[in-house]
Design a protein around this motif. Sequence first.
Motif, PDB file in Angstrom:
ATOM      1  N   LEU A 108       2.242   0.491  -1.823  1.00  0.00           N
ATOM      2  CA  LEU A 108       3.387   1.206  -2.385  1.00  0.00           C
ATOM      3  C   LEU A 108       4.575   0.267  -2.537  1.00  0.00           C
ATOM      4  O   LEU A 108       4.841  -0.563  -1.658  1.00  0.00           O
ATOM      5  CB  LEU A 108       3.788   2.373  -1.479  1.00  0.00           C
ATOM      6  CG  LEU A 108       2.771   3.505  -1.331  1.00  0.00           C
ATOM      7  CD1 LEU A 108       3.189   4.451  -0.217  1.00  0.00           C
ATOM      8  CD2 LEU A 108       2.616   4.262  -2.651  1.00  0.00           C
ATOM      9  N   ALA A 124      11.397   1.787   2.650  1.00  0.00           N
ATOM     10  CA  ALA A 124      10.067   1.215   2.419  1.00  0.00           C
ATOM     11  C   ALA A 124       9.255   1.136   3.703  1.00  0.00           C
ATOM     12  O   ALA A 124       8.043   1.358   3.700  1.00  0.00           O
ATOM     13  CB  ALA A 124      10.185  -0.171   1.781  1.00  0.00           C
ATOM     14  N   GLY A 128       6.222   3.825   4.536  1.00  0.00           N
ATOM     15  CA  GLY A 128       5.011   3.069   4.815  1.00  0.00           C
ATOM     16  C   GLY A 128       4.397   3.469   6.141  1.00  0.00           C
ATOM     17  O   GLY A 128       3.181   3.660   6.253  1.00  0.00           O
ATOM     18  N   THR A 133       0.426   3.139   5.091  1.00  0.00           N
ATOM     19  CA  THR A 133      -0.009   2.457   3.874  1.00  0.00           C
ATOM     20  C   THR A 133       0.817   1.183   3.688  1.00  0.00           C
ATOM     21  O   THR A 133       2.029   1.201   3.919  1.00  0.00           O
ATOM     22  CB  THR A 133       0.182   3.371   2.652  1.00  0.00           C
ATOM     23  OG1 THR A 133      -0.626   4.540   2.813  1.00  0.00           O
ATOM     24  CG2 THR A 133      -0.215   2.668   1.359  1.00  0.00           C
ATOM     25  N   SER A 135       3.289  -1.360   2.289  1.00  0.00           N
ATOM     26  CA  SER A 135       4.438  -1.070   1.440  1.00  0.00           C
ATOM     27  C   SER A 135       5.379  -2.264   1.383  1.00  0.00           C
ATOM     28  O   SER A 135       5.450  -3.064   2.321  1.00  0.00           O
ATOM     29  CB  SER A 135       5.184   0.172   1.949  1.00  0.00           C
ATOM     30  OG  SER A 135       5.643  -0.022   3.271  1.00  0.00           O
ATOM     31  N   GLY A 185       7.781  -3.799   4.119  1.00  0.00           N
ATOM     32  CA  GLY A 185       7.818  -2.383   4.442  1.00  0.00           C
ATOM     33  C   GLY A 185       6.938  -2.119   5.648  1.00  0.00           C
ATOM     34  O   GLY A 185       7.412  -1.906   6.766  1.00  0.00           O
TER      35      GLY A 185
END
Length: 238
Positions: A108, A124, A128, A133, A135, A185
């Motif tokens: 992301l 971020a 995240g 995920t 980021s 992130g």
Amino acid sequence: MKPARVHSWNVSPEEATAIQVNLRPKVKVLPHNRPINLIGATAVAFDTNNDTIHAVIVVVKYPEMSLVEQFGISQEMRFPYISGLLAFREGGPLIQLLHKVGKDPDLLMFHAHGQAHPRGFGLASHLGVLLDTPSIGMSTKLLIGHHKELDIEKGSHTPILYQNQSIGTALRSKEGVNPIYVSIGHKTDLVSSLRIVKECTTHYRWPEPLRLAQLAVAKQKSGQAVGSIEPSSQTTLF
């Protein structure tokens, strides 16, 4: 795309700061060497005349940079503007959009800081961690830190320093244009974050996923709904 962690966005500024402090240790800094097929990018715009926030997410195929899907939402703003607490102004709508995504992005990108933040936990990093995920954060303004003057050529970069530590990278993403500021992130490091951003940058200042997100949010703000969805309730662990 379902969060690995959740909390309420309907909190006071003091509670918001405490949430950041509690979640900050969850950030993982490590090289991103896994394959990337899809990149998600978000953008947000505000209409202060009617107290409305407009948000979008786009998902693009990597490395082609072709648009796979996009969704938008417009709703009443529920948190005031406070420097360092951007996640609580934008996070709720963005999480709702991420629920709508059909295929989970491998990474992301956010138009916001990650670790280049007063508490080392910008939007971020925040989203995240909630989504667990990888980021990357990017911004056009620094909240903290400083950097040396950059060469004018595209691709030149230099560390952003704060308290004798490197917290991000200033990157000249387009020749003769002011730099963007890249920071970790979650589940990335500065080397891999910079590499991915440069690989996604074509002829514009912003990497292509974020550029497409900004085009989409301009449409959303103008009344051209980008896959508009209804707000959903948020649960809390705090």
